[in-house]
Structures are given as C-alpha cells and as structure tokens.
Design an enzyme around this catalytic site. Sequence first.
Site, PDB file in Angstrom:
ATOM      1  N   HIS A   1       0.605  -1.291   0.100  1.00  0.00           N
ATOM      2  CA  HIS A   1       0.369  -0.011   0.362  1.00  0.00           C
ATOM      3  C   HIS A   1       1.031   1.019  -0.060  1.00  0.00           C
ATOM      4  O   HIS A   1       0.756   1.820  -0.404  1.00  0.00           O
ATOM      5  CB  HIS A   1      -1.013  -0.238   1.296  1.00  0.00           C
ATOM      6  CG  HIS A   1      -1.833  -1.049   1.535  1.00  0.00           C
ATOM      7  ND1 HIS A   1      -2.997  -1.373   2.225  1.00  0.00           N
ATOM      8  CD2 HIS A   1      -2.902  -1.923  -0.058  1.00  0.00           C
ATOM      9  CE1 HIS A   1      -3.832  -2.462   1.945  1.00  0.00           C
ATOM     10  NE2 HIS A   1      -3.813  -2.119   0.640  1.00  0.00           N
TER      11      HIS A   1
ATOM     12  N   HIS B   1      -4.101  -5.912 -10.776  1.00  0.00           N
ATOM     13  CA  HIS B   1      -2.565  -5.231 -10.350  1.00  0.00           C
ATOM     14  C   HIS B   1      -2.038  -5.422 -11.359  1.00  0.00           C
ATOM     15  O   HIS B   1      -0.967  -4.415 -12.033  1.00  0.00           O
ATOM     16  CB  HIS B   1      -2.396  -7.007  -9.566  1.00  0.00           C
ATOM     17  CG  HIS B   1      -3.386  -5.470  -8.476  1.00  0.00           C
ATOM     18  ND1 HIS B   1      -3.083  -4.831  -7.320  1.00  0.00           N
ATOM     19  CD2 HIS B   1      -3.787  -5.935  -6.767  1.00  0.00           C
ATOM     20  CE1 HIS B   1      -3.249  -3.997  -6.200  1.00  0.00           C
ATOM     21  NE2 HIS B   1      -4.805  -5.538  -6.398  1.00  0.00           N
TER      22      HIS B   1
END
Length: 411
Positions: A263, A392
């Site tokens: 993150h 992703h």
Amino acid sequence: MTVEQRAPQAPGPYDAPDLWVHDATHREWLKSQSQSLLSFFDNSLQKGPGFALLDHDGSPLRTDMQELHTTTRMVHSYALGVLQGHAGAENIVDHGMAYLTDHHKDRTYGGYVWSVKGDDVADGTKLAYGHVFVLLAASSARLAGHPEADALIEDISSVLDAHYWEEDAGLFCDEWNRDWSPFSRYRGMNANMHGVEALLAAYEVTGRDVYLKRAGRILDFFTSRMAPAENWRLPEHYHSDWSIDRDYAGNHMFRPAGTTPGHSFELGRLLLQYWDLCGRPASDAPRHARNLIERALSDAWLPEGGLAYTLNFDGSVADGSRFWWPVTEAINAVATLLLLEGRDADEDWYRRLWAFADAAFIDHKHGGWFPAIDVSGAPTSSIFAGKPDIYHALQACLFPLSGRISRMASA
C-alpha cells in the site's frame, strides 16, 4: 519447478543503456503481456450474470459468488482494454456494468452490496472499499465511452457523499450494515487509498474539482502527517477519531495486522499522480513519495526475492508470504519515479522487480499471473483461489507504457 526454470525469456535487454520504460524491446514485451492478460481473463465472461472466477489453467471455478471488487475491477480493466483495442473488451465492460446495476445495486436501501450469489444478496455489508471501486469503474467506463458511465458516476458520488465522506476529518469512513445502520467504529487506510485512486480517475474524466480536493485531503493525512511520524511506514488501522489502532487484526486478505508495504507503493504513486494533476507545484510531494516507496522496498524485499506481505511497525517482517500484487504495485511506483527523475537506482529496482515477476508469477503456459508462491518459489493458492484478478498485473504493464505520471489511461 524452480522460479528460474519457469521463465522462458527476460522482460527486457539487460544490457540496454536506456531506461527500460523507453526501451523498444521492453515496451513491446509490456504490450504483449497486457494482451496476454486480457486474453486469459476473457474467459471470465459467462452467459449468466456476473463473471466466472478462473482457476490457474483458465477454467471457471465452481462458484457463483461474486464480490463487488471483482465486478468493478473487471469493468475498470476491460475499459483499459477497450482503449488498448482489445477485441471483445466492450462486451465485458457492458456485462460488468449491467451486473453492477442489476445485482450489486441495492434497490431497497441504496448503495452497493458487497457480494451476490446467483440472484440473491450474500453479504449486504456496505463497505467504502467496494464503493470507491464503483467510482473507479464508472470513471474508466466513461473514458472508454460507455453510455451508462455518467449515470453511474452520479449515483456512486451521491452515495459516497451521503454515507462515507467525513468532511471534518477529510477522509472516508469504512463500513455500514446493509440498511446504513452502524456496526463498527473502524477506520482504515486501504479504503481511503483506493478512494484516492478513484477520486483522481473521476477528476481526470470529469474535471470536477471536488474529486481532486478530496484526494488531496486524504493524501495529506497519510503522506504528510502519518508517514513522517512513523518513519515512512504507513499504519493501516485506526479508531473512529483517526488515532492509530496498533492492535487491530482483521481479515487477512483485506485488513491484515501491522503495515502493508504494497500500500505504500500505491499511495506513493498516487501522491505523484495528484501532484502532477495539480500542475507540479513546489511542494514536498516528490520527496514524500520517494520516502514511502524507498522505505517499503528496503523493508519488504526478501533475501530470496519478492516482497513480504506485512511488516511490524518497526519494519521487521510479520508475514513473509509472497503475493503477486505488491510486486506489481512496486513496479508502478518505481516506474513513476523513473519517469520523474530517471535515477540509476530506480532503474535497478525496476529491472529487478520485472525479472522477479516474470520468473515467479507470470504463467507463461496458460496466461495470467499466479497469485502466490511458496518458500520454494512454486505457485500456491494460499489465501487466494485460482487467479483472482487482472487489475494489478494489467496496470503494471500499461502504466509504464503510458510514459505519464497522471492520465495514464488516456495515453
């Protein structure tokens, strides 16, 4: 089978004097990988509502349960596929947009339910995490010219305004019961980080300042207040007053204990995207982004290669599981630093990350990426079933190809 035995070719020429993001051979490889991903996940389209989840060989898994983040990420990814000229991408966007409206949308209470099984609500929880992905999907669909995108942007924006945005804090709260009654006081970074992603996407396609301003407020809290105070490691979990909850341990997939370096890569890249959209003002944004990204690389890169899933607050490894998505986000973050400054150290990381992804995660036989590898480097399912999403990996191919820090999709 070892990691080295699975990789038939390098993702770029290791003797290339130029940055890989500018190298023709690497760029062609990225284009090929993006098309391979889209072709593999074409199999997700099914005759009935929703999308099939795919096993490692691309065959549908035996489940009719679908979660909101799966639907929205498919819409977003295939909207990018439309822009890439991928054949049939429009059909998948259409299918996903219809499923959002006909199944996830709550006709009784408003908003969007977390999961659906068949035609029934399986989990009616209203999560900010899922709702911000609806905004991302709607924004990408608009960029791809979908006729229902504007209506979806208006609907989800009104829901976020009414139930999630906390003006005093300048952040999104997290979760409600289906009828919008409260059931926890939890606050978290993950929903807000993806909230920034969605807000910036919405700003790029609508030009509405409210989206940019809100993204800036969220980024200011995490990158100017939290990160410097925590030695550039980002706490994930918070109490309702936005004080850090260091003891929290929730769902291991979405809310693991400690910090999640993947993150930090995402938020560092998003900070640079925001800064670029603001006209690159004189600010600490480039330095803060670099600090976040470099700290996460330093802490999380493992001796055997790959990135640890979670860390303790002092930066030591808490869970050394090696998943595909932190590597993809590191690629995006480092590519952004390269496009901004072109440092040799960033190029070393970019090549190392792609070489590892190519050897460890890309399935050169069936397509798609394995979601996890075990201690020996062999593919494993771990907490993920099959190959869980395209989102992703596709962005790791397309964002470096764009050559941009913001408005990557429109490139």
